[in-house]
Design an enzyme around this catalytic site. Structure first.
Site, short mmCIF file in Angstrom:
data_model
loop_
_atom_site.label_atom_id
_atom_site.label_comp_id
_atom_site.label_asym_id
_atom_site.label_seq_id
_atom_site.Cartn_x
_atom_site.Cartn_y
_atom_site.Cartn_z
N ASP A 255 2.13 -5.07 8.86
CA ASP A 255 0.96 -4.23 8.64
C ASP A 255 -0.25 -5.15 8.50
O ASP A 255 -0.36 -5.91 7.53
CB ASP A 255 1.18 -3.40 7.37
CG ASP A 255 0.02 -2.46 7.10
OD1 ASP A 255 -1.11 -2.81 7.47
OD2 ASP A 255 0.24 -1.40 6.51
N TYR B 171 -10.81 1.03 10.93
CA TYR B 171 -12.08 1.36 10.25
C TYR B 171 -12.40 0.41 9.10
O TYR B 171 -13.37 0.61 8.41
CB TYR B 171 -12.07 2.82 9.76
CG TYR B 171 -10.90 3.22 8.89
CD1 TYR B 171 -10.82 2.79 7.57
CD2 TYR B 171 -9.88 4.02 9.38
CE1 TYR B 171 -9.75 3.15 6.77
CE2 TYR B 171 -8.80 4.38 8.59
CZ TYR B 171 -8.75 3.94 7.28
OH TYR B 171 -7.69 4.28 6.49
N LYS B 172 -11.56 -0.63 8.91
CA LYS B 172 -11.84 -1.62 7.86
C LYS B 172 -12.66 -2.75 8.49
O LYS B 172 -13.78 -2.50 8.92
CB LYS B 172 -10.53 -2.06 7.21
CG LYS B 172 -9.91 -0.89 6.44
CD LYS B 172 -8.52 -1.15 5.91
CE LYS B 172 -8.03 0.08 5.15
NZ LYS B 172 -6.60 0.06 4.89
N PHE C 212 0.88 -1.17 0.00
CA PHE C 212 0.00 0.00 0.00
C PHE C 212 0.92 1.23 0.00
O PHE C 212 1.84 1.33 0.82
CB PHE C 212 -0.86 -0.04 1.26
CG PHE C 212 -1.99 0.95 1.29
CD1 PHE C 212 -3.24 0.59 0.81
CD2 PHE C 212 -1.81 2.22 1.81
CE1 PHE C 212 -4.28 1.50 0.85
CE2 PHE C 212 -2.85 3.13 1.85
CZ PHE C 212 -4.10 2.76 1.38
N ARG D 280 -12.38 -5.20 -6.85
CA ARG D 280 -12.06 -5.74 -5.53
C ARG D 280 -13.34 -5.93 -4.72
O ARG D 280 -14.08 -4.97 -4.47
CB ARG D 280 -11.11 -4.78 -4.81
CG ARG D 280 -10.52 -5.36 -3.54
CD ARG D 280 -9.49 -4.44 -2.94
NE ARG D 280 -10.11 -3.25 -2.36
CZ ARG D 280 -9.54 -2.50 -1.41
NH1 ARG D 280 -8.33 -2.80 -0.96
NH2 ARG D 280 -10.15 -1.44 -0.93
C1 LIG Z 1 -5.96 1.28 4.79
C2 LIG Z 1 -4.49 1.22 4.86
C3 LIG Z 1 -3.77 2.31 5.33
C4 LIG Z 1 -4.50 3.57 5.72
O1 LIG Z 1 -3.77 4.43 6.48
P1 LIG Z 1 -4.50 5.71 7.11
O2 LIG Z 1 -3.45 6.37 7.88
O3 LIG Z 1 -5.65 5.22 7.94
O4 LIG Z 1 -5.02 6.55 6.00
C5 LIG Z 1 -2.40 2.20 5.41
N1 LIG Z 1 -1.76 1.05 5.03
C6 LIG Z 1 -2.44 -0.02 4.57
C7 LIG Z 1 -1.73 -1.26 4.16
C8 LIG Z 1 -3.82 0.04 4.44
O5 LIG Z 1 -4.50 -0.98 3.97
#
Ligand SMILES: *Cc1c(COP(=O)(O)O)cnc(C)c1O
Length: 412
Positions: A198, A223-224, A130, A371
């Site tokens: 992560d 929040y996921k 990501f 997705r």
């Molecule tokens: C959703 C996600 C993020 C989001 O980071 P925020 O700081 O909440 O915007 C970061 N890394 C990964 C791998 C994600 O899936």
């Protein structure tokens, strides 16, 4: 209504009837007629959250005012909420705190981990990660004078004596590939390196067993699949054995051993509290705390089992209904599959928009991925069959070619 394939529907209805977890949907407020396949991006609203948040605003803030820091336990909320997440990731107490965004926590974790290996020069990062993770690793490396080496997480030959830390995702956000967290962690440790995991796309759907795998540090989103609400603060895990030596790069007063002494010298708090920085976004944090009630009484291994049943059915439905039109990118091997099904198609973007117009909400990821996130707490097997039958209609009718579905917004 579209025709649903009878064999798949029979199988789905049987699976739903046999699984007591089918009743968990009652723990959520979802708009009628929507099949929500985006819980891996923004989880649905748990039923207790609106009332809990109203009470926080009206009673704790409105009446309690500043006294709520003590009387409502605001100060302890980051650690308290961390303890609700700990059992979902296989962590004993005292190792998880909710604070800041995922982005900030990754930075803190990477720098703190690298400082635990001061004689080493390289940070490994997942080459398909990501993007925020990559940006942070690059910046951390510049600050620390280290070199970044992008690699495939399952290529464990990359761990040489020069590697300080690796930053890997447990589940790839785009493809849904689940990496071998215990095996990769063991390979890193054999080479004297640390891993920052992560867990954004695995927390809440997979028992990551962090303690059992001797994970060093981990970060994840709230929040996921955890349904904490838009912008809910993220969580960070630091194994007990690393906490005393941990030197995180954003020392703020909430991570101080004695914050109200107001001394000029920073003295880190004992334990996981030293990962705290400044004042927590309490409305969001307390919303997350209420949202976690959706996991009350659940064994995350059962959630994982249901997730695999749902994604397995989804892949079978794709094979049967549209197997010649899309490529299934997510692994069929259960041991390598997260809780989503990603499909490759050159018209992926307008296909997703056409699907949303039919009440099936998934999302699009560059460059060509449809997705479909599978949240096991509020999706049924019947939802899965209906969603793929709708997708088959979108593809068969080629309605995605309608220009109305080509309009792009900032958020895809
Ligand atoms: C959703 C996600 C993020 C989001 O980071 P925020 O700081 O909440 O915007 C970061 N890394 C990964 C791998 C994600 O899936």
């Amino acid at each position: 209504m579209i025709d649903l394939p009878k064999d798949l529907l029979d199988r789905a209805e049987q699976a739903d009837a046999q699984d007591p977890m089918s009743a968990l949907r009652e723990r959520f407020l979802l708009p009628p007629g929507t099949i929500y396949l985006d819980g891996n991006s923004l989880g649905a609203l748990p039923v207790g959250v609106p009332k809990a948040l109203a009470a926080v605003v009206e009673q704790q803030w409105g009446n309690g005012l500043i006294g709520s820091w003590t009387s409502a336990g605001w100060w302890e909320a980051p650690a308290r909420t961390g303890e609700l997440i700990a059992p979902l990731i296989g962590a004993a107490p005292g190792q998880v705190v909710v604070t800041d965004s995922t982005t900030i926590n990754i930075f803190k974790a990477v720098v703190a981990a690298a400082r635990l290996r001061p004689d080493r020069t390289v940070i490994l990062v997942d080459q398909d990660t990501f993007p925020t993770d990559r940006y942070l690793v690059d910046s951390a490396a510049r600050l620390l004078g280290l070199t970044v080496r992008p690699v495939a997480p399952d290529n464990t030959t990359e761990f040489g004596p020069e590697v300080a830390v690796a930053v890997f995702s447990h589940v790839d956000f785009r493809t849904g590939v689940l990496y071998d967290l215990p095996g990769i962690t063991a390979a890193a440790h054999a080479a004297g390196a640390l891993v920052v995991w992560d867990l954004c796309h695995s927390v809440g759907i997979h028992p990551a067993d962090l303690d059992a795998s001797e994970v060093d540090l981990a970060v994840g989103c709230s929040y996921k699949f955890l349904n904490g609400g838009p912008g809910a603060p993220s969580w960070v895990y630091v194994a007990q054995r690393h906490q005393d030596a941990l030197d995180q790069p954003l020392p703020g007063w909430h991570g101080h051993a004695n914050p109200f002494a107001m001394t000029q010298e920073y003295l880190p708090a004992d334990g996981i509290d030293r990962m705290r920085v400044g004042t927590a976004p309490l409305l969001s944090l307390l919303g997350l705390e209420a949202a976690l009630a959706a996991y009350d009484g659940l064994d995350i291994a059962d959630v994982r089992r249901r997730s695999l049943s749902l994604t397995g059915l989804m892949i079978d439905a794709v094979d049967q209904l549209i197997g010649d039109l899309v490529e299934v990118v997510t692994p069929r091997d259960e041991s390598r599959r997260g809780s989503q099904v990603s499909l490759r198609h050159p018209h992926a973007f307008p296909i997703v928009q056409a699907l949303i117009a039919r009440g099936v909400v998934g999302d699009y990821r560059e460059p060509d991925i449809v997705r479909l996130g599978v949240a096991p707490l509020y999706l049924s097997h019947a939802d899965i069959v209906r969603s793929i039958a709708e997708l088959a209609q979108v593809l068969d009718t080629r309605e995605y070619l309608d220009p109305v579905f080509a309009v792009r917004h900032v958020v895809t």
